[in-house]
Design a protein around this motif. Structure first.
Motif, PDB file in Angstrom:
ATOM      1  N   CYS A 192       0.855  -1.215  -0.151  1.00 47.03           N
ATOM      2  CA  CYS A 192       0.017  -0.020  -0.027  1.00 47.03           C
ATOM      3  C   CYS A 192       0.835   1.251  -0.018  1.00 47.03           C
ATOM      4  CB  CYS A 192      -1.103  -0.102   1.273  1.00 47.03           C
ATOM      5  SG  CYS A 192      -2.037  -1.536   1.399  1.00 47.03           S
ATOM      6  N   THR A 238      -6.200   2.821   5.053  1.00 49.55           N
ATOM      7  CA  THR A 238      -7.699   2.904   5.322  1.00 49.55           C
ATOM      8  C   THR A 238      -8.388   1.748   5.024  1.00 49.55           C
ATOM      9  OG1 THR A 238      -7.378   5.482   4.813  1.00 49.55           O
ATOM     10  CG2 THR A 238      -9.788   4.542   4.709  1.00 49.55           C
ATOM     11  N   TYR A 239      -9.205   1.312   5.843  1.00 53.20           N
ATOM     12  CA  TYR A 239     -10.163   0.138   5.701  1.00 53.20           C
ATOM     13  C   TYR A 239     -11.482   0.592   5.887  1.00 53.20           C
ATOM     14  CZ  TYR A 239     -12.252  -4.276   5.857  1.00 53.20           C
ATOM     15  OH  TYR A 239     -13.043  -5.413   5.410  1.00 53.20           O
ATOM     16  N   GLN A 240     -12.465   0.591   4.762  1.00 51.24           N
ATOM     17  CA  GLN A 240     -13.875   1.014   4.671  1.00 51.24           C
ATOM     18  C   GLN A 240     -14.063   2.245   5.619  1.00 51.24           C
ATOM     19  OE1 GLN A 240     -16.163  -1.482   3.523  1.00 51.24           O
ATOM     20  NE2 GLN A 240     -14.287  -1.715   2.297  1.00 51.24           N
ATOM     21  N   LEU A 252      -7.980  -6.740   4.488  1.00 56.07           N
ATOM     22  CA  LEU A 252      -7.604  -5.550   5.187  1.00 56.07           C
ATOM     23  C   LEU A 252      -6.758  -4.647   4.357  1.00 56.07           C
ATOM     24  CD1 LEU A 252      -7.279  -4.050   7.997  1.00 56.07           C
ATOM     25  CD2 LEU A 252      -5.169  -5.287   8.266  1.00 56.07           C
ATOM     26  N   ASP A 263      -8.981  -3.166   1.245  1.00 59.35           N
ATOM     27  CA  ASP A 263     -10.056  -2.482   1.376  1.00 59.35           C
ATOM     28  C   ASP A 263     -11.319  -3.337   1.138  1.00 59.35           C
ATOM     29  OD1 ASP A 263     -11.587  -0.565   2.542  1.00 59.35           O
ATOM     30  OD2 ASP A 263     -11.687   0.706   1.131  1.00 59.35           O
ATOM     31  N   SER A 264     -11.216  -4.736   1.471  1.00 62.93           N
ATOM     32  CA  SER A 264     -12.354  -5.642   0.704  1.00 62.93           C
ATOM     33  C   SER A 264     -13.270  -5.726   1.861  1.00 62.93           C
ATOM     34  CB  SER A 264     -11.879  -6.620   0.171  1.00 62.93           C
ATOM     35  OG  SER A 264     -10.947  -6.521  -0.995  1.00 62.93           O
TER      36      SER A 264
END
Length: 493
Positions: A299, A305-307, A473, A476-477
């Motif tokens: 990344c 950033t996750y969700q 994670l 971002d899924s």
């Protein structure tokens, strides 16, 4: 995808489109041109290589191969988009500039066909990199139409069931799986650089063990014996510690006969690794460094950033709480409450036959786990729910074990390993009693593993990390099904 040449015609059904495409193949075969007998096409550039080196390549001839994703015809001139493994490049075909018969055949190609192209690179008036075709070879005839260009494939169940179409039409999906490959590659390199040796252990087990889970059961005909699909490689990897391997890891497929959710698939990938002469505290430090390294590689930064939630995976910034501290500080429960059997009144998930440690674990699942957003190690779990972990030397009712939580989900489970064969036998015996009482996730007695421990296993620490959740994670899924090529689904009716 509806082709512009057919826009004035009524929309054809899928079966009618397939029939027309098969007729085209039949006509080609009658002319002695069967694409399915072509076994090789020597391409020398990909779309991305052309874009990266266009200044040097402009005006030169190249050979590319891929799938036709669009066609825009204007009489004697056609534009197409060709998609290969790296992306897309525009094709330009003009009847006056190529063999007339080749152009006529090319005009009959359909969106979805796989072709090999030879031509010269140039830049259009709108500054788009383009390949002017002089030869186009049909390599594979597509019998089915792709989804409409602007909408793509959006039905979630069809996306998972027909992942091959999903990959063709959704670039973001291809990117997720490229990142998955990079995550696994980086994970492997991280451990190998620190002296861990990659090994392979059996996937068919005569005794189900290594985790609390319901196994899949199968039968070996030649040996006439019942076998279990692996729920965890732990007990075999620790046998290798007995044998003298001091740092081992396995990237493995596990199978657990459990429910399906956005976080669970019955077949999943984990990495388990074991480190002789280390403790679970060493693994906490290693895990922080591991996650930070992979996030930075994939990344570009340990801050992701996750969700919509920003997470800092930088080592040293992770929270650490004991199991009972978390019940108090996050769950809001007093020791008087969580040490009393009245916790069983917390809902239907609590069984009246459960022991106190298991009751506390269910309380944790209800009131603590969903609130663990930032990276958090929860450690010193009750011994009753940790049958393979070493007891804490100061308090035998807890173990030197931790679990890692991020965004309310478990990502890893680790502990200082139990290497006392007498204590291990007593733990197995308790698990056998629980299984007899109806707990189908309890461990079974493994006499061979006990025999291995009796030869002597060095003090060690071991950890298992869920690869699928790690990929979720870092890409971002929102669902595990987004990061598994072919998740398990109900059969089509």
């Amino acid at each position: 995808m509806a082709e512009k040449n057919n826009q004035a015609q009524p929309e054809l059904s899928l079966s009618e489109q397939t029939r027309i495409r098969r007729e085209k193949l039949t006509n080609l075969q009658a002319e002695g041109q069967n694409p399915f007998v072509i076994t090789r096409f020597d391409w020398d550039a990909t779309s991305q290589q052309i874009k990266d080196n266009f200044d040097a390549l402009e005006g030169s001839e190249v050979r590319v191969a891929g799938r036709l994703m669009s066609k825009r015809g204007m009489g004697k001139v056609s534009f197409c988009d060709l998609q290969d493994r790296d992306g897309r490049i525009q094709l330009y075909a003009r009847q006056d500039e190529m063999d007339e018969e080749v152009y006529k055949k090319f005009k009959k190609f359909d969106i979805g066909d796989i072709v090999g192209v030879h031509g010269k690179l140039f830049r259009t008036k709108t500054d788009e990199l383009t390949l002017a075709c002089d030869q186009v070879t049909l390599l594979t005839k597509s019998f089915r139409s792709l989804p409409e260009k602007h909408k793509g494939l959006t039905n979630v169940e069809i996306r998972y069931r027909q992942r091959y179409v999903d990959l063709i039409t959704n670039p973001k999906v291809r990117d997720i799986f490229r990142k998955r490959s990079k995550i696994i590659r980086t994970f492997r390199a991280f451990l190998e650089e620190r002296g861990f040796v990659e090994v392979e252990t059996p996937m068919l087990h005569p005794v189900a063990g290594g985790a609390a889970a319901r196994p899949f059961i199968t039968h070996h005909n030649a040996l006439d014996m019942e076998l279990y699909m692996r729920i965890a490689p732990e007990l075999y990897l620790k046998r290798l510690l007995v044998g003298g391997f001091e740092k081992v890891f396995e990237l493995n497929r596990n199978f657990r006969n459990e429910g399906i959710s956005i976080r669970h698939n019955p077949e999943f990938t984990m990495c388990e690794f074991y480190w002789a002469y280390a403790t679970f505290y060493d693994l906490m430090d290693l895990t922080e460094e591991l996650f930070s390294t992979i996030a930075t590689e994939v990344c570009g930064s340990p801050i992701i950033t996750y969700q919509g939630t920003e997470l800092d995976l930088t080592p040293g910034k992770w929270q650490r709480l004991t199991f009972h501290e978390s019940l108090e500080k996050i769950g809001g429960h007093s020791p008087e409450f969580y040490n009393d059997f009245d916790v069983r009144e917390r809902g239907e998930k609590i069984l009246k036959t459960d022991k106190l440690g298991k009751l506390q674990a269910k309380l944790f699942d209800l009131d603590v786990e969903p609130k663990l957003v930032a990276p958090t190690f929860i450690y010193h779990y009750p011994t009753e729910i940790s049958p393979l972990a070493r007891r804490n030397k100061d308090n035998p009712d807890i173990t030197d074990r931790f679990e890692l939580f991020i965004m309310g989900r478990e990502y890893g489970n680790a502990f200082s390993e139990l290497n006392d064969p007498i204590d291990q036998r007593m733990r197995f015996e308790q698990q056998v009693r629980e299984k007899a009482a109806g707990d189908d996730e309890a461990c079974a007695m493994d006499e061979d593993y006990l025999r291995a421990l009796e030869y002597g296993m060095p003090p060690a620490a071991g950890e298992g990390i869920g690869i699928d959740r790690l990929v979720m994670l870092l890409t971002d899924s929102p669902s595990i099904r987004e990061v598994i090529f072919f998740p398990l689904l109900k059969q089509e009716s």
